[in-house]
Motif scaffolding. Structure first.
Motif, PDB file in Angstrom:
ATOM      1  N   SER A  15     -22.320  31.331-102.544  1.00  0.00           N
ATOM      2  CA  SER A  15     -22.437  32.277-101.442  1.00  0.00           C
ATOM      3  C   SER A  15     -22.798  33.650-101.996  1.00  0.00           C
ATOM      4  N   ALA A  16     -23.431  34.455-101.166  1.00  0.00           N
ATOM      5  CA  ALA A  16     -23.825  35.804-101.552  1.00  0.00           C
ATOM      6  C   ALA A  16     -23.857  36.679-100.323  1.00  0.00           C
ATOM      7  N   LYS A  17     -23.839  37.972-100.533  1.00  0.00           N
ATOM      8  CA  LYS A  17     -23.892  38.930 -99.439  1.00  0.00           C
ATOM      9  C   LYS A  17     -24.945  39.989 -99.742  1.00  0.00           C
ATOM     10  N   ALA A  18     -25.908  40.121 -98.834  1.00  0.00           N
ATOM     11  CA  ALA A  18     -26.854  41.234 -98.910  1.00  0.00           C
ATOM     12  C   ALA A  18     -26.178  42.442 -98.274  1.00  0.00           C
ATOM     13  N   LEU A  58     -32.717  37.470 -98.771  1.00  0.00           N
ATOM     14  CA  LEU A  58     -32.101  36.993-100.003  1.00  0.00           C
ATOM     15  C   LEU A  58     -31.893  35.491 -99.887  1.00  0.00           C
ATOM     16  N   ASP A  59     -32.494  34.739-100.813  1.00  0.00           N
ATOM     17  CA  ASP A  59     -32.432  33.277-100.816  1.00  0.00           C
ATOM     18  C   ASP A  59     -31.707  32.845-102.083  1.00  0.00           C
ATOM     19  N   ASP A  74     -29.257  24.823-100.395  1.00  0.00           N
ATOM     20  CA  ASP A  74     -28.007  24.415 -99.761  1.00  0.00           C
ATOM     21  C   ASP A  74     -27.209  25.580 -99.180  1.00  0.00           C
ATOM     22  N   ALA A  75     -27.782  26.767 -99.159  1.00  0.00           N
ATOM     23  CA  ALA A  75     -27.061  27.931 -98.661  1.00  0.00           C
ATOM     24  C   ALA A  75     -27.902  28.667 -97.624  1.00  0.00           C
ATOM     25  N   SER A  76     -27.232  29.381 -96.747  1.00  0.00           N
ATOM     26  CA  SER A  76     -27.923  30.143 -95.713  1.00  0.00           C
ATOM     27  C   SER A  76     -28.589  31.381 -96.317  1.00  0.00           C
TER      28      SER A  76
END
Length: 267
Positions: free
Chosen positions: A168-171, A249-250, A254-256
């Protein structure tokens, strides 16, 4: 304690020799996925394509990437996510004859404590060529220093337990860069458990005409808990005007996707 800083995995320390050494070191990344109490071995191959024997010293270090992507190195087993103390190599000094290939065995010996397997860990294995000693020109009664080309190559070591998979990540923000025309900094954080191979790009749409432009992607890795600022520059091929800009941001299939939208002025 941090003891040196470098932005490249392979760093040319001194280059005063007549011809460059031709040395291949593969692979550049060792990925382990061990569980408590298990030992796994992988092999690094050092090939000498030059006409002279080459020698390397092997040693471990801790390291981090900062928010710009630069590498910072530390003494081994300094950082909380270090696995340097788990790593053993079968020799610390390697000599490779011309036209030959030597192998260096790297073992990751996992401890039994299950608490140490709740997060990803990493280290760096450096292979640094040895220096040639000074020689004296007795005939001229002068010292003639012969300096060999020193090559230091860093092999990344990653240990990701099989159960550590969450991505997971956050822009966080998209801000214009002061003093730089049509440049924007995208700031993001890795909020997951694994290292991310990220891609970021801008999509801009002219508010008046509806003309859309999708800009090139920038690829970059980010460690767990890591922060990164990526500079996105709008090229001169995009006409001047007011645009709706979408920074995307990609972090993988498998992640949004993460995105930030703002109105900008292309100058």
């Amino acid at each position: 304690m941090k003891y040196y800083l470098c932005t490249l995995s392979a760093l040319l320390l001194v280059s005063l020799s007549v011809s460059a050494q031709k040395v291949g070191i593969q692979p550049s990344i060792l990925e382990f996925h061990v569980v408590p109490g298990v030992t796994e071995s992988q092999v690094i191959r050092i090939s000498n394509m030059s006409e002279a024997k080459v020698s390397f010293q092997a040693y471990l270090a801790d390291w981090l990437r900062d928010s710009t992507g630069a590498h910072h190195y530390y003494k081994p087993d300094t950082l909380s996510r270090s696995c340097a103390s788990w790593v053993a190599i079968d020799k610390n000094f390697i000599e490779v004859e011309p036209g030959k290939t030597e192998e260096l065995v790297v073992r990751l010996q996992a401890p039994l404590d299950t608490k140490l397997f709740k997060q990803m860990k990493w280290a760096m294995l450096f292979l640094q060529s040895a220096e040639e000693q000074d020689s004296a020109d007795r005939k001229n009664k002068q010292f003639n220093t012969k300096i060999k080309e020193l090559l230091r190559v860093g092999v990344h070591i990653y240990q990701t337990p099989p159960a550590v998979t969450q991505m997971s990540a956050k822009a966080v923000t998209l801000k214009p860069v002061d003093g730089e025309k049509n440049a924007y900094d995208l700031y993001m954080v890795n909020t997951g458990e694994t290292m991310l191979q990220c891609k970021a790009h801008l999509e801009v749409t002219n508010v008046a005409t509806g003309a859309a432009f999708k800009l090139d992607k920038i690829e970059f890795p980010v460690f767990p808990d890591g922060k990164r600022t990526v500079r996105l520059v709008i090229p001169d091929t995009v006409p001047k005007g007011k645009y709706s800009a979408l920074a995307i941001l990609d972090i993988g299939e498998d992640a949004s996707l993460e995105a930030i939208e703002r109105t900008i002025e292309v100058k």
